[in-house]
Design an enzyme around this catalytic site. Sequence first.
Site, PDB file in Angstrom:
ATOM      1  N   GLU A  42     -39.367 -17.441   3.454  1.00 16.80           N
ATOM      2  CA  GLU A  42     -38.403 -16.497   4.026  1.00 16.80           C
ATOM      3  C   GLU A  42     -37.952 -15.477   2.994  1.00 16.80           C
ATOM      4  O   GLU A  42     -37.739 -14.308   3.312  1.00 16.80           O
ATOM      5  CB  GLU A  42     -37.201 -17.244   4.615  1.00 16.80           C
ATOM      6  CG  GLU A  42     -37.526 -18.028   5.877  1.00 16.80           C
ATOM      7  CD  GLU A  42     -38.030 -17.140   7.024  1.00 16.80           C
ATOM      8  OE1 GLU A  42     -37.732 -15.935   7.040  1.00 16.80           O
ATOM      9  OE2 GLU A  42     -38.749 -17.673   7.889  1.00 16.80           O
ATOM     10  N   TYR A  50     -29.287 -14.215   6.610  1.00 17.34           N
ATOM     11  CA  TYR A  50     -30.548 -14.392   7.331  1.00 17.34           C
ATOM     12  C   TYR A  50     -31.296 -15.634   6.834  1.00 17.34           C
ATOM     13  O   TYR A  50     -31.743 -16.462   7.633  1.00 17.34           O
ATOM     14  CB  TYR A  50     -31.437 -13.148   7.193  1.00 17.34           C
ATOM     15  CG  TYR A  50     -32.802 -13.427   7.756  1.00 17.34           C
ATOM     16  CD1 TYR A  50     -33.020 -13.383   9.123  1.00 17.34           C
ATOM     17  CD2 TYR A  50     -33.861 -13.817   6.924  1.00 17.34           C
ATOM     18  CE1 TYR A  50     -34.248 -13.701   9.668  1.00 17.34           C
ATOM     19  CE2 TYR A  50     -35.092 -14.146   7.454  1.00 17.34           C
ATOM     20  CZ  TYR A  50     -35.282 -14.082   8.828  1.00 17.34           C
ATOM     21  OH  TYR A  50     -36.490 -14.416   9.356  1.00 17.34           O
ATOM     22  N   ASP A 106     -33.699 -10.941  12.453  1.00 17.59           N
ATOM     23  CA  ASP A 106     -34.266  -9.940  11.541  1.00 17.59           C
ATOM     24  C   ASP A 106     -34.665  -8.715  12.367  1.00 17.59           C
ATOM     25  O   ASP A 106     -34.307  -8.601  13.547  1.00 17.59           O
ATOM     26  CB  ASP A 106     -35.461 -10.533  10.765  1.00 17.59           C
ATOM     27  CG  ASP A 106     -36.621 -10.892  11.691  1.00 17.59           C
ATOM     28  OD1 ASP A 106     -36.499 -10.706  12.925  1.00 17.59           O
ATOM     29  OD2 ASP A 106     -37.655 -11.352  11.180  1.00 17.59           O
TER      30      ASP A 106
END
Length: 357
Positions: free
Chosen positions: A47, A130, A148
């Site tokens: 990520e 996030y 996102d």
Amino acid sequence: MASVPSDIPAIRAALLDWYDVHGRTLPWRAGPGASARTDPYRVWLSEVMLQQTTVPHAAPYFLSFLQRWPTVGALAAAPDAEVMAAWAGLGYYARARNLLACARAVTADHGGVFPDTEAGLLALPGVGAYTAAAVAAIVFDRPANVVDGNVERVMARLFAVETPLPAAKPGLKRLAATLVTDDRPGDWAQALMDLGATVCRPGTPLCDVCPLTDHCAAFAGATPERYPLKTAKADRPRRFGTAYALFDDRGRVALVRRPDKGLLGGMLGLPTSDWQPMPAEAVPPVAADWAAAGTITHVFTHFALTLEVRTATGSGDFVWTAPEQALADLPTVFRKALGLAVGGAVTPRRSSAALRS
Ligand code: SF4
């Protein structure tokens, strides 16, 4: 802003059914299903890498990191310079520094075990909203709202949101939250990501293979590519500078380590002038018979850079490195400049042909 959707169960069922069949196979995934959760280190690493690049570009880096540092403890123990060099080509080096800070905090403060809640993850250094939500959902199956750019686009189309980005962001996040439940939250997060990456793509979406056409307001209005609306952006500012490729009598190239703070901080690179808003005459790092090799351009997050490249032979107090090694290890902007100086094309660092986007 669009109102809260009324057909949440139908939307969720359609997308999860689609994901069970069409979910992407990715190096950091264990596959659909709550019983197939994977290692938090892998998901966290992927990520962080994916925040600034695409899956095909990130995947070789991911596999290389994992081979070299297979656990968060191994990464925490790695020398800063090695990690920064391995990150070269992924851009935005502050993320690499944050990556190390986080790995060291997990190792020193949590016994090498990632926290299993969104709040616990968010408290780690360098972990933003996030990443915390993505790891909480994907690894620990927490009902976190993972939003996102891909998810924003799907929400904007699904609900035909007329507010332009970036002002629409909070509303799009609220819409996404209405679709998150305690049922398969990890799969839901990944299903939305996959739909945005492979079907509801930027530009023209592939509505004819989308599982959400019955629920999609943009599709119903026959205008899906109109969304998300965007506020007109000012042009990216441009800067100019000079890069110096100095070779010694053994053919090695002179490198300097950049200051820790600032763009490409702590990385090795070619000596350069300051990067200014207008072209300006620069002072070379040593007196030599400098010749112009041409110019290269490179686009950073906040500006586009034009570098004039000059070459010479000489000596001095530098990190002398074989050009082939430098072309493999340097950040992309310097690889471009050195590639021009040695007369060769700069090729992608690693092959991504075997990977799915
Ligand atoms: Fe996107 Fe088209 Fe699916 Fe709507 S129907 S969510 S626009 S791919």
